[in-house]
Scaffold this active site. Structure first.
Site, PDB file in Angstrom:
ATOM      1  CE  LYS A 170      -6.256  -0.971   5.651  1.00 40.58           C
ATOM      2  NZ  LYS A 170      -5.591   0.109   4.730  1.00 40.58           N
ATOM      3  CG  HIS A 230      -3.195   7.530   0.091  1.00 41.21           C
ATOM      4  ND1 HIS A 230      -2.557   6.216   0.385  1.00 41.21           N
ATOM      5  CD2 HIS A 230      -4.173   6.760  -0.957  1.00 41.21           C
ATOM      6  CE1 HIS A 230      -3.251   5.127  -0.588  1.00 41.21           C
ATOM      7  NE2 HIS A 230      -4.025   5.725  -0.645  1.00 41.21           N
ATOM      8  CD  GLU A 251      -2.867   1.196   2.352  1.00 41.00           C
ATOM      9  OE1 GLU A 251      -3.490   2.303   2.464  1.00 41.00           O
ATOM     10  OE2 GLU A 251      -2.970   0.158   2.800  1.00 41.00           O
ATOM     11  CG  ASP A 291       0.145 -15.960  11.589  1.00 40.49           C
ATOM     12  OD1 ASP A 291      -0.278 -15.141  10.594  1.00 40.49           O
ATOM     13  OD2 ASP A 291      -0.414 -17.405  11.662  1.00 40.49           O
TER      14      ASP A 291
END
Length: 438
Positions: free
Chosen positions: A280, A393, A85, A296
Site C-alpha cells: 500500500k 507522519h 494523504e 487509470d
C-alpha cells in the site's frame, strides 16, 4: 421517504443540484453553495470537466504537489503527485534527495505486452475447435485491419492470438487469449475494439464451418474484454550504493540500517498481513503519479496486487539485498500506462504534468512511476526501522488537525512551532489548542 427519479440524466446541472440538495441533505441552500463554490469560474474549462463523466454537479479537488530531485537514468526530474494523504510527497522527496548523490535511480522496461480475451462457450469436440481456430486465425487478424491499421503504422498492433481450452476449470469454457502492443497509448479502447471484432468473426465463421454440428456452430460468446493483469508489461527500478554510504541518522550505523532494511523486506515477503501494508505504501507513490498523469489507478491497483500474488501467496513487490558490501533495493512491477488518449490530451493539469515530466513516452512514464513507488517504499521502511512511522507522519498531519479544530493563523503558528521539538499526537494538539483558547 425519497421517491426514485426518472430521467435524472436529462436534467440540467442546476436541476440535478436542486434535486440532490432538497431530497438528500438537511440544508439545501448550504449544499448548493458548497457545490457551486468548487465550480471553475472559467465556463469553458468547467464545461470540459462536466463532460468527463455523467451527472456532474461539481468538481472534487485533490492537491497537486511536486516531489523534486529525482535523478532517474541520469536525468533530473520533478515528479507531479496528486494525493490527499499527508507525508506522501514529503517522503518521496526525502528519498529522492537521499539517493541524489548516490547515483540516483536506474530504471528499465522489461516487457510491454498487454492482454485481452474473448471468453466463449463451445459444446463440442476440442479437436474440431482446434482445427477451426487454425482455419480462421488469419481471418481474425484480417477482419480487424480497419481497427489496427493506425496502430500498426506506429509499430504496434496484434502480437498473437491463442486458443485456450479451460474446460477443466469450467464446463465448455474456452478463450481467445490475445496479446497486443499499444506503444504510447494505454490501449484499452483499441484492445476492446479488436476483441469485439474477433468475437464477431468467431461467431460468424462458426456458423459456416461445415465440419461443425448444429450445436457446435452455435458458439456462445460470453464477453470480450481486455485484462488489467499484465504480468508481461513490467518495469524495473532500483537503487544501490556501498553499505558505508547508507548513513540515515546519527544513532543507526549504515550496516545496521542496511540489515534492518533487508529484514523488513523479507518479512513483507513471507507475511501477507505486512505485505499488504508494505505494498500500500508503494502504491501511495504510484497512484499519486498515475492520477497526476490522467491514467487509470484502479486498473493499475488491480493488476499490481494480482502480480503480488502470482506465485500463490501475497508478497512484497520490492526486494533488498546486501552483497559484497553493496546495498541494493529494487522493484519489478506491471504498469500498463499511456501518454496519449483518455484524459492525457484533455485535462489541463494532466497536460501540464506531462510538460513537467519532459513529455515522456509510455515506457519512460512506466520508469518514472516505478521509481516513485520505490522511493515511497524506501522512505516508509527507513522510518519504520529507525524512528517509527508516526513521528514524521503526524508532523505532516498537524495542519489537518488544526484545520479541523478551526485554528486561526496565529494559533497555527504557535502550535506548529511548539511541535517542532515535541511529539505530535492528536490529543496533544487538542490539549494545546484548548489551552491557547483559554
Amino acid at each position: 421517504m425519497t421517491k426514485p427519479i426518472e430521467g435524472f440524466s436529462k436534467l440540467s446541472k442546476e436541476e440535478k443540484i436542486h434535486w440532490i440538495a432538497t431530497n438528500y441533505t438537511d440544508n439545501s441552500q448550504e449544499t448548493v453553495t458548497t457545490l457551486k463554490q468548487y465550480w471553475n469560474t472559467n465556463e469553458q474549462l468547467q464545461k470540459l470537466h462536466d463532460e468527463f463523466i455523467e451527472n456532474t454537479i461539481s468538481n472534487y479537488y485533490l492537491p497537486l504537489g511536486i516531489a523534486p530531485n529525482f535523478l532517474i537514468n541520469d536525468e533530473l526530474l520533478a515528479i507531479p503527485m496528486v494525493i490527499e494523504e499527508s507525508s506522501v510527497v514529503a517522503a518521496a522527496s526525502k528519498a529522492a534527495k537521499f539517493w541524489l548523490n548516490k547515483g540516483g535511480f536506474k530504471a528499465e522496461v522489461l516487457s510491454t505486452e498487454k492482454i485481452g480475451q474473448v471468453h466463449f462457450i463451445f459444446k463440442g469436440e476440442p479437436e474440431k475447435l482446434d482445427t477451426f481456430f487454425k482455419f480462421i486465425k488469419p481471418k481474425l487478424i484480417g477482419e480487424s485491419k480497419e481497427i489496427t491499421k493506425n496502430m500498426e503504422k506506429r509499430g504496434g498492433g496484434i502480437s498473437s492470438i491463442e486458443l485456450r481450452n479451460l474446460s477443466h476449470k469450467l464446463d465448455h469454457y474456452y478463450q481467445l487469449h490475445c496479446v497486443f502492443e499499444t506503444l504510447d497509448a494505454m490501449g484499452a479502447n483499441f484492445i476492446n475494439s479488436c476483441l469485439e471484432q474477433f468475437a464477431k468473426t468467431l461467431k460468424s465463421e462458426a456458423t459456416k464451418y461445415a465440419p461443425f454440428t448444429k450445436e457446435e456452430k452455435n458458439i456462445e460468446v460470453v464477453m470480450s474484454i481486455l485484462s488489467n493483469y499484465v504480468p508481461n508489461c513490467v518495469v524495473k527500478a532500483e537503487v544501490s550504493c556501498l553499505v558505508d554510504d547508507l548513513k540515515i541518522n546519527d544513532t543507526t550505523s549504515p550496516l545496521e540500517f542496511a540489515q534492518k532494511m533487508v529484514q523488513a523486506v523479507n518479512i513483507a515477503k513471507v507475511e501477507p498481513h505486512r505485505a499488504v501494508t508494505h505494498n500500500k505504501g508503494i502504491m501511495n507513490g504510484i497512484d499519486a503519479v498515475i492520477l497526476a498523469t490522467g491514467n487509470d489507478f484502479r486498473a493499475i491497483e488491480a493488476g499490481v496486487h494480482a502480480y503480488a500474488a502470482k506465485d500463490g501467496s501475497y508478497t512484497s513487490l520490492t526486494h533488498a539485498s546486501i552483497e559484497n558490501n553493496i546495498f541494493k533495493f529494487w522493484i519489478e512491477i506491471p504498469l500498463a500506462l499511456g501518454t496519449v488518449g483518455g484524459l492525457t490530451g484533455l485535462h489541463p493539469l494532466v497536460k501540464l504534468a506531462f510538460k513537467i515530466l519532459q513529455k515522456p513516452s509510455a515506457k519512460e512514464l512506466m520508469q518514472i512511476v516505478a521509481v516513485a513507488g520505490l522511493a515511497q517504499n524506501f522512505a516508509a521502511i527507513s522510518s519504520l526501522v529507525t524512528t517509527g512511522i508516526q513521528e514524521g507522519h503526524m508532523k505532516m498531519h498537524l495542519l489537518n488537525i488544526l484545520n479541523q479544530l478551526g485554528a486561526t493563523d496565529a494559533e497555527k503558528k504557535v502550535i506548529v512551532n511548539h511541535f517542532k521539538t515535541n511529539v505530535v499526537s492528536h490529543s496533544a494538539v487538542v490539549d494545546l489548542f484548548n489551552s491557547l483558547k483559554k
